[in-house]
Design a protein around this motif. Structure first.
Motif, PDB file in Angstrom:
ATOM      1  N   SER A  66       0.814  -1.263   0.109  1.00  0.00           N
ATOM      2  CA  SER A  66       0.057  -0.077   0.082  1.00  0.00           C
ATOM      3  C   SER A  66       0.914   1.186   0.031  1.00  0.00           C
ATOM      4  O   SER A  66       0.588   2.283  -0.443  1.00  0.00           O
ATOM      5  CB  SER A  66      -1.149   0.052   1.141  1.00  0.00           C
ATOM      6  OG  SER A  66      -1.734  -1.068   1.144  1.00  0.00           O
ATOM      7  N   ASP A 178      -6.456  -1.208  -4.253  1.00  0.00           N
ATOM      8  CA  ASP A 178      -5.532  -1.746  -3.160  1.00  0.00           C
ATOM      9  C   ASP A 178      -6.387  -3.016  -2.628  1.00  0.00           C
ATOM     10  O   ASP A 178      -7.222  -2.448  -1.789  1.00  0.00           O
ATOM     11  CB  ASP A 178      -5.126  -0.674  -2.253  1.00  0.00           C
ATOM     12  CG  ASP A 178      -4.148  -1.085  -1.141  1.00  0.00           C
ATOM     13  OD1 ASP A 178      -3.956  -2.539  -1.012  1.00  0.00           O
ATOM     14  OD2 ASP A 178      -3.850  -0.309  -0.548  1.00  0.00           O
ATOM     15  N   GLU A 179      -6.069  -3.989  -2.950  1.00  0.00           N
ATOM     16  CA  GLU A 179      -7.020  -5.227  -2.450  1.00  0.00           C
ATOM     17  C   GLU A 179      -8.451  -5.006  -2.485  1.00  0.00           C
ATOM     18  O   GLU A 179      -9.271  -5.255  -1.457  1.00  0.00           O
ATOM     19  CB  GLU A 179      -6.649  -5.449  -0.720  1.00  0.00           C
ATOM     20  CG  GLU A 179      -5.065  -5.676  -0.774  1.00  0.00           C
ATOM     21  CD  GLU A 179      -4.804  -6.330   0.598  1.00  0.00           C
ATOM     22  OE1 GLU A 179      -5.686  -7.244   1.277  1.00  0.00           O
ATOM     23  OE2 GLU A 179      -3.765  -6.054   1.198  1.00  0.00           O
TER      24      GLU A 179
HETATM   25 MG   LIG Z   1      -2.060  -2.679   2.353  1.00  0.00          MG
END
Ligand SMILES: [Mg+2]
Ligand SMILES: Nc1ncnc2c1ncn2[C@@H]1O[C@H](COP(=O)(O)OP(=O)(O)OP(=O)(O)O)[C@@H](O)[C@H]1O
Length: 275
Positions: A66, A178-179
């Motif tokens: 991240s 992000d995910e």
């Molecule tokens: Mg992360």
């Protein structure tokens, strides 16, 4: 009542043949805090991402995935090294970027169409063109029937489809995720993987997908960057050139399994995964 398009407004229609944007990282590091409390999140990373590429970043929790995304997006500054996007050093939040997070951050008081149109309002895009674009994206993402529903009336997978449509509304050249599918059940996640690679191809958008799932990383990407545990750095850089559109059955082929195995073995070697 619909407002007429203003000729001088930026347009919201996609431009599939545009040249795209190169992302270049040169010896980028990130340290949080100072002194005894300092955490080295990233050790030097150098990599160049080609325009239009779909890149997955996979790595253990806390390895700086991240952080890497936030640095490229211009949401944070690196501790050292340089990041260039489209040849220019990143000096603040990138304009030409749509971001999708694990939490969809949809506004509960706006319906689906209202959520998707939000970036058009912020950027002052021509309203009629933005609405056409929104309708096209909702159809592409298979949620056109839900344009008038509110986020709390949707399933998690549908909410993420809306979040992707919203990110793509201004036709950015870059999309970072992000995910985005980590909170979804396995079947929905599989479906979203198929959808994401379709949308990525249709929109010609340079995509950076951060994920814990090796299968997901390989399925959607042209290229997988494998990161080590903290301080994160690049362990491997793998080209994934299966033709598109891809079907889930691709995951059962020996070629696909070989790439998955190669990534797993890296993590076993570094102690991030039990073999
Ligand atoms: Mg992360
Ligand atoms: N704002 C911050 N302040 C201090 N430390 C931070 C900050 N953001 C991240 N870190 C630290 O930097 C390291 C990398 O964090 P990051 O969130 O980038 O990892 P990640 O790979 O995305 O992890 P996960 O897979 O769990 O999301 C971690 O040790 C984290 O604690």
């Amino acid at each position: 009542m619909t407002e007429p398009d203003r000729d001088h407004s930026p347009t919201a229609s996609p431009a599939p043949s545009r040249p795209g944007t190169t992302i270049e990282l040169e010896r980028v590091t990130k340290v949080y805090g100072a002194g005894a409390l300092a955490v080295q999140a990233l050790s030097p990373i150098s990599v160049t991402l080609a325009p239009g590429q779909a890149v997955s970043v996979v790595g253990p929790s806390g390895c700086g995935k991240s952080t890497l995304m936030r640095l490229i997006a211009g949401l944070e500054a690196p501790s050292s090294g340089t990041i260039r996007v489209g040849g220019r050093p990143v000096a603040g939040p990138l304009e030409d970027l749509g971001i999708v997070f694990q939490r969809d951050l949809l506004l509960d008081w706006r319906d689906v169409l209202g959520n998707v149109l939000l970036p058009a309002e912020i950027k002052g895009l021509a309203p009629a063109a933005a609405r056409r674009r929104a309708a096209g994206l909702l159809a592409e993402l298979g949620v056109e029937r839900f344009a008038g529903h509110y986020p709390w009336q949707l399933s998690g997978g549908m909410r993420q489809r809306v979040a992707i449509a919203r990110a793509l509304l201004p036709s950015p050249t870059l999309m970072f995720l992000d995910e985005p599918f980590s909170a979804l059940d396995a079947m929905t996640r599989d479906q979203m993987n198929v959808l994401l690679q379709q949308v990525q191809s249709a929109e010609h958008v340079t995509t950076l997908l951060i994920t814990h799932s090796i299968l997901e990383a390989v399925f959607v990407a042209d290229r997988v960057l494998v990161m080590s545990g903290r301080p994160g750095t690049l362990l491997d850089d793998i080209a994934v050139d299966f033709p598109r559109p891809r079907r889930l059955s691709l995951r059962e082929t020996p070629e696909f399994s070989a790439i998955v195995r190669r990534i797993r073995e890296q993590f076993v070697r570094t102690g991030d995964l039990v073999g």
